[in-house]
Design a protein around this motif. Sequence first.
Motif, short mmCIF file in Angstrom:
data_model
loop_
_atom_site.label_atom_id
_atom_site.label_comp_id
_atom_site.label_asym_id
_atom_site.label_seq_id
_atom_site.Cartn_x
_atom_site.Cartn_y
_atom_site.Cartn_z
N PRO A 53 10.36 0.66 9.18
CA PRO A 53 11.30 1.31 8.00
C PRO A 53 11.39 3.01 8.18
N HIS A 54 10.38 3.49 8.73
CA HIS A 54 10.57 5.00 8.97
C HIS A 54 10.16 5.42 10.09
N LYS A 66 -0.84 9.93 1.08
CA LYS A 66 -0.52 9.03 0.04
C LYS A 66 -0.97 7.72 -0.05
N PRO A 67 -1.45 7.05 -1.01
CA PRO A 67 -2.14 5.95 -0.93
C PRO A 67 -1.15 4.70 -0.79
N PRO A 68 -1.39 3.56 -0.39
CA PRO A 68 -0.44 2.57 -0.26
C PRO A 68 0.33 2.37 -1.89
N SER A 69 1.60 2.47 -1.41
CA SER A 69 2.49 2.07 -2.58
C SER A 69 3.67 1.15 -2.27
N PHE A 70 4.56 0.77 -3.18
CA PHE A 70 5.67 0.01 -2.80
C PHE A 70 6.43 0.75 -1.62
N GLN A 71 6.70 1.99 -1.67
CA GLN A 71 7.66 2.68 -0.83
C GLN A 71 6.92 2.74 0.52
N THR A 76 0.32 6.79 3.66
CA THR A 76 0.81 7.87 4.67
C THR A 76 -0.53 8.53 5.34
N THR A 77 -0.34 9.17 6.35
CA THR A 77 -1.30 9.83 7.12
C THR A 77 -1.55 11.17 6.54
N ASP A 82 4.53 7.70 7.91
CA ASP A 82 4.47 6.26 7.35
C ASP A 82 3.40 5.61 7.92
N MET A 83 2.32 5.01 7.34
CA MET A 83 1.41 4.18 8.21
C MET A 83 2.01 2.94 8.52
N LEU A 84 2.91 2.38 7.75
CA LEU A 84 3.36 0.90 8.16
C LEU A 84 4.21 1.04 9.43
#
Lengths: 294, 345, 607
Positions: A53-54, A66-71, A76-77, A82-84
């Motif tokens: 996605p990013h 930032k902890p896991p969220s919908f976005q 995030t690192t 973006d971790m995903l």
Amino acid sequence: MTKTKVKRSILARLIPGLTSLTKRGPSGWMVILGIIIVTAMVVVTVIGPWIAPHDPAKTNAHLIRKPPSFQFPMGTTHLGQDMLSRILCGGSIMLQVSALSVLVCFLIGVPLGLFSSYVGGIFDKVSSLVIDAIYAFPGLVIAIAISAMLGRGVVNMALSIAVVYIPSYFRVVRSQVLSIKELTYVEAARGIGAKWYTILFRYVFPNVIPSIVVVATINFADAILTAAGLTFIGLGVTIDIPDWGRDLTSGWQYLSSGAWWIITFPGLMVILLALGFTLIGEGLSELLNPKLQR
Amino acid sequence: MGLRSYIITRILLTIPTLLLLLSMVFLIMRVLPGDPVALHFEKKATPEQMESMRRALGLDKPLWTQYIEYLWGLVDIGYFWEHGYPNLGKSMQTFEEVGGQIFSAFPATLELAIYSMIIATIIGILLGVVSSKSYNSIPDHLIRGFGTVSYAVPIFFLGIVFQLIFGVYLRWLPTGLRINPAVDPPATITGLYTIDSLLQGNLFKFFESLKALLLPSLTLGIILSGMFVRMTRTNMLETLRLDFVTAAKARGLKESTVTYAYALRNAFLPILTIMGLQFAILLAGAILTERTFSWPGLGTYIVDRINFRDYTAIQGAVVMFGLFVTLVSLVVDILYAYLDPRIRL
Amino acid sequence: MTEKIEIAIAVLVLIGIIVSSGTMYYMTTVVGDLSTLRSDVSTLTESVTNLTSTVSDLASIMAEGFGEYAEALAALTARLAAIEAGLAEKETLIVGTTDSVEKTLDPAQAYDYFGWCILQQIGGTLVSVEAGSPTGADFLPDLAVNWSSNEDLDIWDFNLREGVKFSDGTEFNATHVKYSFDRAIALIPSIPEGAPAGLGYDAIINRTEVLDTYKVRFHLKMSFSPFLGILASRSSTIVNPQYAPIAQINHTTGDPRASTPAAFAGPYVLSKWNRVAGRDVEIKLDVNPNYWDLASGYPKMEHVIFRFYSDAATLRLAIEAGDVDMAYRHTSPTDVLDLEDDPNVKVWWGTGAQIQYFCFQQKRAPFNDIRVRVAVTAALNRTAVSETVFLGLSDPLYSIIPPSMLGHTEAFQKLGDANYTLTTSLLAAAGYDVNNKLEFDLWYESSGHYPQSADQALLYKEALEASGVITVTLKSADWASYKQNRDDEIMDAYIYGWYPDYVDPDNYAFLYWASWIHTNYYNETINGLPNPSYPAYLQQVALYDEARATTNTTLREELYAQIDEIAVEQCSAVPLWVGSGWVVTTPPIYGVFLDITQDMRYWLIYK
């Protein structure tokens, strides 16, 4: 043979082969599970860059840790990446490094082992000695030395890992050949005057293949873990390339502030990948072990 | 060949192996980019300074001379007698005796290795036996699963997870170092904190060192145990099928006697070989574990010294590693030959 | 039936594990609660000899049963912990750090931060910088009471303090000063073992002359206004000749002279120094009974104990748990910002002096072209780096001289941050555009020598590539290889750092052209031929020499500002950021000064 014919013959062997695996009990299921895992990971790695996605390397000062969220489903690192996306794109380095190192090991260790044990004599003694010396060398040190000498990069990492694992191939092949070459039909082949390379490649080698395959899969798993270890020491690829090993390493420092996601997801991926190969290897070795037949 | 000649041959064979090891290290070090002389000077150094530094480090002599001196130092008995450790030269970074540095770092790695091995064998053998007894049942599958997965986990990842849970969240155990820096380490007798504190009767320090040892040895131990589990299981399965086991059962011996006294004893031999192999893997894994837990052992020492291109130190450490691995495989081979009458090469 | 036995054994083992881990947990909570021991400590100091009876008490108590055993063991371990510390809590300062002395504590050789730190606590210099000094130029008398120099600033006289003794009782006088500096210079050209401290005294000091028992004169080779700064640095620590041979370095372990307290004349003596495998394990400082300033109440703490942790994360956990009173160097930006919110600890912020700068290899394309260098400089985004990598704890730097120091300017602001219009126009003039991008390798150091260099490099690459006309390939090397690459001049662009020897712009400004950075600045090639008389370089050097020859601060400011201006035109080495400093303490701690000298004066700290 034309391409389609080759494909068909492979498939023709593969499918009954796979289905026959299911009938071989839990070991068979292990192999199938392993193959599924590995294939899935390879597919994800290949299509990863398209479905991410990013941009996995793009930093963002406002999105740090930032902890896991919908976005950002995996958070995030520490640089706002973006971790995903990094998970999706980060497997290729590991796969490349381990595949390359297994290939190199195979191409060097197997022929050397075959030749050395078949020929015997001084050559065998000397090569065994050298291999033993390499074996006694702490692998990570060799890897560090080679990385420092040749620089960073996928190929150099693969080479350093390969050097460490060649002894295993050598030893396994050698022990197999030592027992095989005394078998009657090999003697018979010698009796009828077959050349040494014919004997080696048509008689001895096919018998050695099963154990080599097992070692290769274990080697694959080990190579993945060693690649992660090398990155942990600081010898991985440069930071702009998304890599599970790098996230594992850099995520370590942020655990005490609670950012568990930076390390957990890449860690799980590495475990899964190594597990896939280990399952295949273990399953195969059990299947091929005649002593376990009930 | 009798046992004696086998032992002698094996011992003799280790010498060329070690020699090769030494030479390989020596060469690799000299080929590495990065100059230990230059690392002493941050800014520009005059040629005289560089030259005198080069002389101080012994690098001005021709390669061949350095090699011979290096080997000569290793067999210097007088030095060994005086210091208690072999002459491995002086560190190119701090000019301390490398032998001394290594011998102060080695016990840490040894302690870690011993405890990890203990944990690995206990877990491995117990689980392996249990699994083999209940072939193809749920516990068997679970244990096999554990055996496979444990090997696939990166050492440092497991270590970090443990640190996170037990060190950061629960605050039960320290996340690193051999002992809480608030406590003075026990006086050195063997260098192993647990043994030393027991020898001095200091229970407090014993428990403190044990606390610090727990996480790293658990990490390494669990990862190694996988191999033991699988090996024990496979060997036990084989052995349990053999005739003499059926015969023993038929004679009415208790299940437990059969399992432990008969079957396990015979299955033990391959396990012994694995133990020897695992020691080598353990030392290699020690580098990563030590880094994760800030364990001041030989692994950390090597990694530090590589950064400084400290040739003598790295050579010394690698030689120590290699010596240890060779010794362990030697012992295992001899034990194997002793225990298994079928092997007489 | 055997299955049941196995299950029973497993259950027993499980119970055993649960019980022993419970005991250990109980013990940790009790032992960790040292505050309840304060009342016990006073009785303890008297009954130290009762230790043996306590141990035998323990033996008999143990015999009474498991539950009582746990309690008694906990009590004994608690007492033992206090005895182990051996000191009343009020008199000892426990400092946690990740540093380690690199080689020796010999002033002629020590050049690392921590070596200097310890040297400062145990040694004395002629002058010292006032704690909290904003510019680092407020000098206080230390072993010298007053001083003067001639107009040319090449002859300096010092009147020394009388009645000072080294820690072994030797009376201090001018001969010791001469000896120390003669020794420092004598050891520079040929050192039996080890490199000299990097201050280059042989280039500055001609000779030292003893005028009287307490009067010494320095003859310098040139006019040098920052001389006091040099005298305040650790390499100028006065040594006791008995313990510092003229031709030999004092080593670390194994050499009693190195840890001999009698070699110096500072507030503390080094009473314990243990190293394992090349890293410090234990350092303990005790009050120097012969310290000349005891009457003023310094040092405030009787003992200082250093505890060594291996990385920032472990140190953070230690200060959070209260295992140390003070944590200095290093906790990461993330950790210290978290700790700011922690009510149990206090974070002190201070001025930083560590800088990083961007270097261009100017002996070949593309960076032998000024336009390309300026273009790349304009595209850098320092703010992004400060915010993202250092979470605001470093500041963008627009002059090679850090803020609060004399001579600091904002010169590089002229080129701006992420100034892509300037970048594209300059690169277009040099022949690069969207279809023909400027390509080069950017190197960063990967073994942790500089803080977060990998993260920084990623951001620099991002900023540069965002211009649309630059492609950056990142490359990394560990410190040893990095240095080698620098000397071999194979890196196109690279990031380098600097930490001051002494706090004076004189120790920073030269970085624009320092030959050992190997940027080949003054060997600028023109038409393929090296040009050793590169005008910009000559101008800057002239300004530099003039600035060090005067003490007139206004004049010096102007001169350094001019050097900066030329630097902006040339973009040979580009300042990136300056770090800040922080200390974390568990209250109550007072007397912590974090000024531009980066020195931690432990003798000023008290609880």
